[in-house]
Design a protein around this motif. Structure first.
Motif, PDB file in Angstrom:
ATOM      1  N   LYS A  63      -5.399   3.635   2.911  1.00 28.61           N
ATOM      2  CA  LYS A  63      -6.725   3.042   3.123  1.00 28.61           C
ATOM      3  C   LYS A  63      -6.840   1.763   2.290  1.00 28.61           C
ATOM      4  CE  LYS A  63      -8.702   7.550   4.173  1.00 28.61           C
ATOM      5  NZ  LYS A  63      -9.862   8.380   4.351  1.00 28.61           N
ATOM      6  N   ASP A  65      -6.865  -1.035   3.366  1.00 32.51           N
ATOM      7  CA  ASP A  65      -7.782  -1.963   4.049  1.00 32.51           C
ATOM      8  C   ASP A  65      -9.192  -1.893   3.468  1.00 32.51           C
ATOM      9  OD1 ASP A  65      -7.792   0.702   5.158  1.00 32.51           O
ATOM     10  OD2 ASP A  65      -9.012  -0.014   6.824  1.00 32.51           O
ATOM     11  N   ASN A 134      -8.186  14.562   3.509  1.00 29.15           N
ATOM     12  CA  ASN A 134      -8.870  13.338   3.931  1.00 29.15           C
ATOM     13  C   ASN A 134      -8.241  12.010   3.480  1.00 29.15           C
ATOM     14  OD1 ASN A 134     -11.077  12.740   5.609  1.00 29.15           O
ATOM     15  ND2 ASN A 134     -12.197  11.928   3.848  1.00 29.15           N
ATOM     16  N   LYS A 137      -3.176  11.903   5.701  1.00 29.68           N
ATOM     17  CA  LYS A 137      -1.844  12.479   5.940  1.00 29.68           C
ATOM     18  C   LYS A 137      -1.541  12.557   7.444  1.00 29.68           C
ATOM     19  CE  LYS A 137      -2.941  16.236   3.664  1.00 29.68           C
ATOM     20  NZ  LYS A 137      -4.275  15.778   3.234  1.00 29.68           N
ATOM     21  N   SER A 138      -2.484  13.120   8.214  1.00 30.77           N
ATOM     22  CA  SER A 138      -2.249  13.273   9.657  1.00 30.77           C
ATOM     23  C   SER A 138      -2.192  11.918  10.334  1.00 30.77           C
ATOM     24  CB  SER A 138      -3.369  14.086  10.307  1.00 30.77           C
ATOM     25  OG  SER A 138      -3.638  15.206   9.534  1.00 30.77           O
ATOM     26  N   THR A 139      -3.057  11.009   9.903  1.00 28.12           N
ATOM     27  CA  THR A 139      -3.062   9.668  10.497  1.00 28.12           C
ATOM     28  C   THR A 139      -1.702   9.018  10.295  1.00 28.12           C
ATOM     29  OG1 THR A 139      -5.377   9.511   9.900  1.00 28.12           O
ATOM     30  CG2 THR A 139      -4.298   7.460  10.514  1.00 28.12           C
TER      31      THR A 139
END
Ligand code: G4P
Length: 309
Positions: A63, A65, A134, A137-139
């Motif tokens: 993150k 960004d 959150n 990880k999955s992203t």
């Protein structure tokens, strides 16, 4: 800053997560921990040094960004000093495979050299992704790994039922990320995780949380609210006195000004604190307030001229 919210909670299913993690870590050479670049210290797992003892380590500061780039760079330098390979990442966007590969190679330099010395070539590095809920990880797995991956299950010598994803010719990744538990050793950590939305908003007082966030941003990122909502951030003593002659805090004055500006008012002219709090938190979490980091490494405090909290 007001620390009256008790952030000290965590669901019991973390015991199961710990057991899973301990079991899976035995199967890998490399642990890739994902943390949130906006609050790296609070989103790191407190036990990872022990859990990943004797394993190669790579830290993905995800993150990025949303985080303050100067502070992210300060963290990268800090981890380098500690001998941990760390790279900024925006898993939501297209991730550059070669950057990850290079970081993996760096993190696993010793293993690669050892294999080479033994005459073993082409042996894949076995890795796992881990991190608190959150952090992305999955992203990361979806946006990066899956694109080029092929799944292989039940490898000989590997616990039955484990799925491995092979991508490129260098890495083999355990399909399921390890879910880690966050620190809950102090209130500031809890507060930062709540700011970024990594705690269930249902269990915290949203209005106090937004009030604390306003206080933080006024101190460390002055001008944020002026820019986003066109409201003042400094007030005269008179302006900080309510209709009953009571003193109000500057953060509350800012909150009220935003409420007025954005129509977060109840019938009768009262402020709708719930609505304005949600608005501010949502704007912060989505990056609409700017690229903001909540934490910096201790060693960089002087550089950012920020007093230690
Ligand atoms: P986890 O497996 O570690 O629990 O995290 P997950 O991938 O589910 O990501 C949690 C949230 O963080 C998701 O948002 C995801 O889109 C967002 N996210 C992940 N990586 C990045 C990133 O690099 N930048 C930004 N800005 N956000 C990121 P969500 O709102 O829960 O879901 P969605 O509506 O985006 O799908």
């Amino acid at each position: 800053m007001n620390n009256s919210i008790n952030y000290n909670w965590y669901p019991g299913h973390m015991t199961k997560a710990r057991r899973m993690m301990e079991e899976n870590v035995k199967l890998v050479d490399l642990v890739i921990e994902i943390v949130d670049a906006r609050c790296i210290q609070s989103s790191e797992n407190p036990d990872i040094d022990k859990l990943a003892k004797n394993k190669a380590r790579l830290l993905l500061l995800n993150k990025a960004d949303l985080a303050d780039p100067n502070k992210t760079n300060a963290w990268v330098a800090e981890f380098k000093k500690r001998g941990i390979e760390a790279i900024p990442l925006t898993a939501k966007n297209k991730v550059k495979k070669k950057d990850i590969d290079a970081a993996v190679e760096c993190a696993c330099a010793e293993i690669i050299a050892r294999n080479k010395a033994r005459g073993i070539s082409g042996k894949k590095i076995r890795a796992m992704i881990a991190g608190i809920p959150n952090v992305g990880k999955s992203t990361f797995i979806n946006s990066y790994v899956r694109r080029t991956a092929t799944k292989t299950g039940n490898k000989p010598g590997v616990t039955k039922g484990k799925q491995w994803i092979t991508f490129g010719d260098k890495i083999e990744l355990l399909d399921t990320p390890g879910i880690l538990w966050p620190r809950f050793d102090n209130q500031i950590t809890g507060q930062h995780l709540a700011f970024i939305g990594s705690m269930n908003d249902q269990v915290i007082n949203i209005e106090e949380l937004a009030f604390d966030l306003i206080g933080f941003l006024m101190k460390f990122y002055p001008g944020t609210f002026e820019k986003r909502y066109e409201v003042k951030e400094s007030y005269t003593e008179e302006e900080l006195t309510d209709d009953y002659g009571q003193e109000i805090k500057p953060a509350l004055a800012v909150m009220q000004a935003i409420a007025k500006k954005r129509g977060c008012m109840r019938r009768g002219g009262d402020y709708d604190y719930d609505k304005v709090s949600k608005l501010i938190l949502e704007d912060f979490r989505s990056g609409r307030l700017g690229r903001i980091s909540l934490e910096i490494p201790k060693a960089a405090i002087d550089r950012f001229e920020i007093e230690e909290k």
